[in-house]
Design a protein around this motif. Sequence first.
Motif, mmCIF file in Angstrom:
data_model
loop_
_atom_site.group_PDB
_atom_site.id
_atom_site.type_symbol
_atom_site.label_atom_id
_atom_site.label_comp_id
_atom_site.label_asym_id
_atom_site.label_seq_id
_atom_site.Cartn_x
_atom_site.Cartn_y
_atom_site.Cartn_z
ATOM 1 N N UNK A 94 -63.451 28.515 -21.155
ATOM 2 C CA UNK A 94 -63.023 28.199 -22.514
ATOM 3 C C UNK A 94 -62.702 26.715 -22.582
ATOM 4 N N UNK A 95 -63.522 25.959 -23.339
ATOM 5 C CA UNK A 95 -63.397 24.513 -23.422
ATOM 6 C C UNK A 95 -62.609 24.114 -24.666
ATOM 7 N N UNK A 96 -61.792 23.079 -24.529
ATOM 8 C CA UNK A 96 -61.058 22.536 -25.665
ATOM 9 C C UNK A 96 -59.879 21.724 -25.185
ATOM 10 N N UNK A 97 -59.471 20.753 -25.989
ATOM 11 C CA UNK A 97 -58.301 19.959 -25.606
ATOM 12 C C UNK A 97 -57.054 20.839 -25.655
ATOM 13 N N UNK A 98 -56.390 20.926 -24.528
ATOM 14 C CA UNK A 98 -55.226 21.789 -24.397
ATOM 15 C C UNK A 98 -55.549 23.182 -23.893
ATOM 16 N N UNK A 99 -56.841 23.521 -23.786
ATOM 17 C CA UNK A 99 -57.190 24.847 -23.265
ATOM 18 C C UNK A 99 -56.579 25.051 -21.882
ATOM 19 N N UNK A 100 -56.538 23.977 -21.103
ATOM 20 C CA UNK A 100 -55.960 24.034 -19.763
ATOM 21 C C UNK A 100 -54.504 23.576 -19.778
ATOM 22 N N UNK A 101 -54.252 22.449 -20.377
ATOM 23 C CA UNK A 101 -52.902 21.833 -20.364
ATOM 24 C C UNK A 101 -52.369 21.701 -21.780
ATOM 25 N N UNK A 102 -51.515 22.625 -22.231
ATOM 26 C CA UNK A 102 -51.293 23.910 -21.579
ATOM 27 C C UNK A 102 -51.180 25.024 -22.609
ATOM 28 N N UNK A 103 -52.102 24.974 -23.578
ATOM 29 C CA UNK A 103 -52.036 25.958 -24.649
ATOM 30 C C UNK A 103 -52.435 27.345 -24.178
ATOM 31 N N UNK A 104 -53.223 27.454 -23.105
ATOM 32 C CA UNK A 104 -53.504 28.783 -22.555
ATOM 33 C C UNK A 104 -52.243 29.371 -21.931
ATOM 34 N N UNK A 105 -51.476 28.556 -21.234
ATOM 35 C CA UNK A 105 -50.208 29.033 -20.686
ATOM 36 C C UNK A 105 -49.239 29.433 -21.784
ATOM 37 N N UNK A 106 -49.163 28.616 -22.836
ATOM 38 C CA UNK A 106 -48.276 28.914 -23.956
ATOM 39 C C UNK A 106 -48.706 30.201 -24.665
ATOM 40 N N UNK A 377 -58.445 20.176 -14.491
ATOM 41 C CA UNK A 377 -59.136 19.428 -15.550
ATOM 42 C C UNK A 377 -58.198 18.893 -16.631
ATOM 43 N N UNK A 378 -56.908 18.978 -16.423
ATOM 44 C CA UNK A 378 -55.953 18.452 -17.408
ATOM 45 C C UNK A 378 -56.244 16.983 -17.713
ATOM 46 N N UNK A 379 -56.178 16.634 -19.003
ATOM 47 C CA UNK A 379 -56.313 15.251 -19.485
ATOM 48 C C UNK A 379 -57.743 14.719 -19.381
ATOM 49 N N UNK A 380 -58.671 15.525 -18.926
ATOM 50 C CA UNK A 380 -60.050 15.072 -18.755
ATOM 51 C C UNK A 380 -60.910 15.478 -19.951
ATOM 52 N N UNK A 381 -62.038 14.761 -20.186
ATOM 53 C CA UNK A 381 -63.017 15.275 -21.134
ATOM 54 C C UNK A 381 -63.530 16.632 -20.657
ATOM 55 N N UNK A 382 -63.877 17.494 -21.610
ATOM 56 C CA UNK A 382 -64.402 18.828 -21.295
ATOM 57 C C UNK A 382 -63.415 19.669 -20.486
ATOM 58 N N UNK A 383 -62.158 19.499 -20.797
ATOM 59 C CA UNK A 383 -61.100 20.326 -20.215
ATOM 60 C C UNK A 383 -61.393 21.798 -20.508
ATOM 61 N N UNK A 384 -61.106 22.664 -19.528
ATOM 62 C CA UNK A 384 -61.393 24.082 -19.736
ATOM 63 C C UNK A 384 -60.426 24.947 -18.941
ATOM 64 N N UNK A 385 -60.384 26.214 -19.335
ATOM 65 C CA UNK A 385 -59.671 27.226 -18.568
ATOM 66 C C UNK A 385 -60.600 28.425 -18.404
ATOM 67 N N UNK A 386 -60.499 29.108 -17.280
ATOM 68 C CA UNK A 386 -61.279 30.323 -17.061
ATOM 69 C C UNK A 386 -60.801 31.416 -18.017
ATOM 70 N N UNK A 387 -61.745 32.017 -18.737
ATOM 71 C CA UNK A 387 -61.397 33.097 -19.667
ATOM 72 C C UNK A 387 -60.739 34.252 -18.923
ATOM 73 N N UNK A 388 -61.319 34.663 -17.797
ATOM 74 C CA UNK A 388 -60.765 35.797 -17.054
ATOM 75 C C UNK A 388 -59.374 35.469 -16.507
ATOM 76 N N UNK A 389 -59.180 34.214 -16.058
ATOM 77 C CA UNK A 389 -57.863 33.841 -15.546
ATOM 78 C C UNK A 389 -56.823 33.877 -16.659
#
Length: 408
Positions: A94-106, A377-389
Motif C-alpha cells: 500500500x503506497x502513499x505518504x504516511x502509509x508507513x510513517x505512521x498512518x497505518x499504525x494509527x 521506507x519512512x520519509x522516502x518517495x514511494x513510501x509503502x506498507x505491506x497490506x498483509x502486515x
Amino acid sequence: MKDTEKISLLSRLVAMNTVNRNEIEPAKYLKQLFDDAGIKCEVLPVGEDRANLIAEIDSGSPILAISGHFDVVAADAKEWATDPFTLTEKDGQLFGRGANDMKSGLAALTIAMLELKAQQVPINGTIRLMVTFGEEVGELGAKMLYDAGYMQGVNALMIAEPSGYRICYGQAGTIDIDLESIGKNAHSSMPALGSNAVDHLIRVLYTIKAKVMARAAGLHNAVLNTDTLFNIDVFNGGEQVNTIPNHALAKINLRTIPEVSNAEILQIFHDVIDADAAKYGSQINMHVEMDLNPVVGDPQSKMLQLIQRVAKPYLLNAKFSASDQQQNQIVTKMLGRELPAGTIPALGAPGGTDARRLLVDQPLGFDYTVFGPGNFTSHQPNEYVSKSMYLDFIKMYEELFPAYFNEA
C-alpha cells in the motif's frame, strides 16, 4: 470490520494532507468514529488547524497508553510513481505518504479499539489512545499532552511507529543548537580594526567538538547501538572576500546516549564559549532549539514480552518481499547474530519518537515499546506498507491490549 473497510479507513487518513499542518482534519474524522462506537474521545485543538486527540476505553487502573501521530513529512509528487496522497495498492503493498510513517499504525490502533468495544471484550483497566500533532518537527503535540498530565498514572506506553516484526525499546536523545557569532566589519587589509566572526565561530566550534568527543570517547550504548554523535550541519558567514565578516551562524545536531548526559554536553558548550570570550573577546550567542534526553525501556517489561509471544505466529506465517528481506538482513547484522525462526528481536534506534517527550521524567527502565506495521521506507518517495502486515497488526493489537490487563 471487513478488510476492505480497514483499508478504506487507512485510505481516508492518507488522503488528508497533514504535512506539518491540518491535523485537525483526521482528528475530527477519528472522533466521529469513536463517538459512533461509544468510546470516550476528545479533540484538543491547537490554533486553527492543529490538534491532539485522546480516546479511552476506561475501567480504572492500570493504564496502557498507546500512541501515534497525525503529521507526515513533505512529498514531492515528481519523485513518486503514484499520487502520494492516494493510497494505491500494488503487488500486496500500500503506497502513499504516511502509509508507513505512521498512518497505518494509527489506523491499526483505532480499528483495534473500535473492534474491542464492539465485541465487548473485557478491559480490566484503561486503554488510552494519544494521537499527536507535530511529531515530525519537534514532537510538539506530545509535549503538550505531557504538560497537560495525560501521562500521569500510565503504567506502560506502546507507540505504533513502523517497526515491523521487531520491537524498539530505546531512542537516542537529541540536542539542536544554534551558535551565532557577532563580530565587526573591517577591510581585509586591516583585520585588526575589525573582529572576525567566522574565525571566532570556527575556533569555538572545533574546541567544543573536541571536548565533547573526548568526554564521550569509548562510551557506547549497546541498546541504541550508537556512540554520542556530533554534527555541524549548517554554517553561514561573511559577505565578500575583502571584508572581515561581522556575522556567522552554525547549527549543530547531537545524538546522545545515557552514558553522557545532555546536561554535561550543554555545560561544555557554555564553558567553551565563556572561556573564548575571556581570551579572545568573541561574542557568541547560544540558542538551544531542542534538548531531548535518550529513552531506554526495560527489555524484560511485561508489554515487550507479551508482544514477542503474541506476534510470533504472525511472523512465522508472514510473507516478505525482496525489499523486506533485505531489511531483515540489516537488522540481523545490527544484532550481530542470526535469530531463530519466529524470534521478535528487541533493540534500540538512533532516531526518535514522541516517547522522549512523554517519558521525560522516566527515561530509563519504563515499560516502553515501539511496535507498529511498517518498514524502512519512512520519509522516502514511494513510501509503502505491506497490506498483509497492516491487517495482521490490527489482529495482534486486539490480542495484546486485553492480554496486558488480564495476565499477571
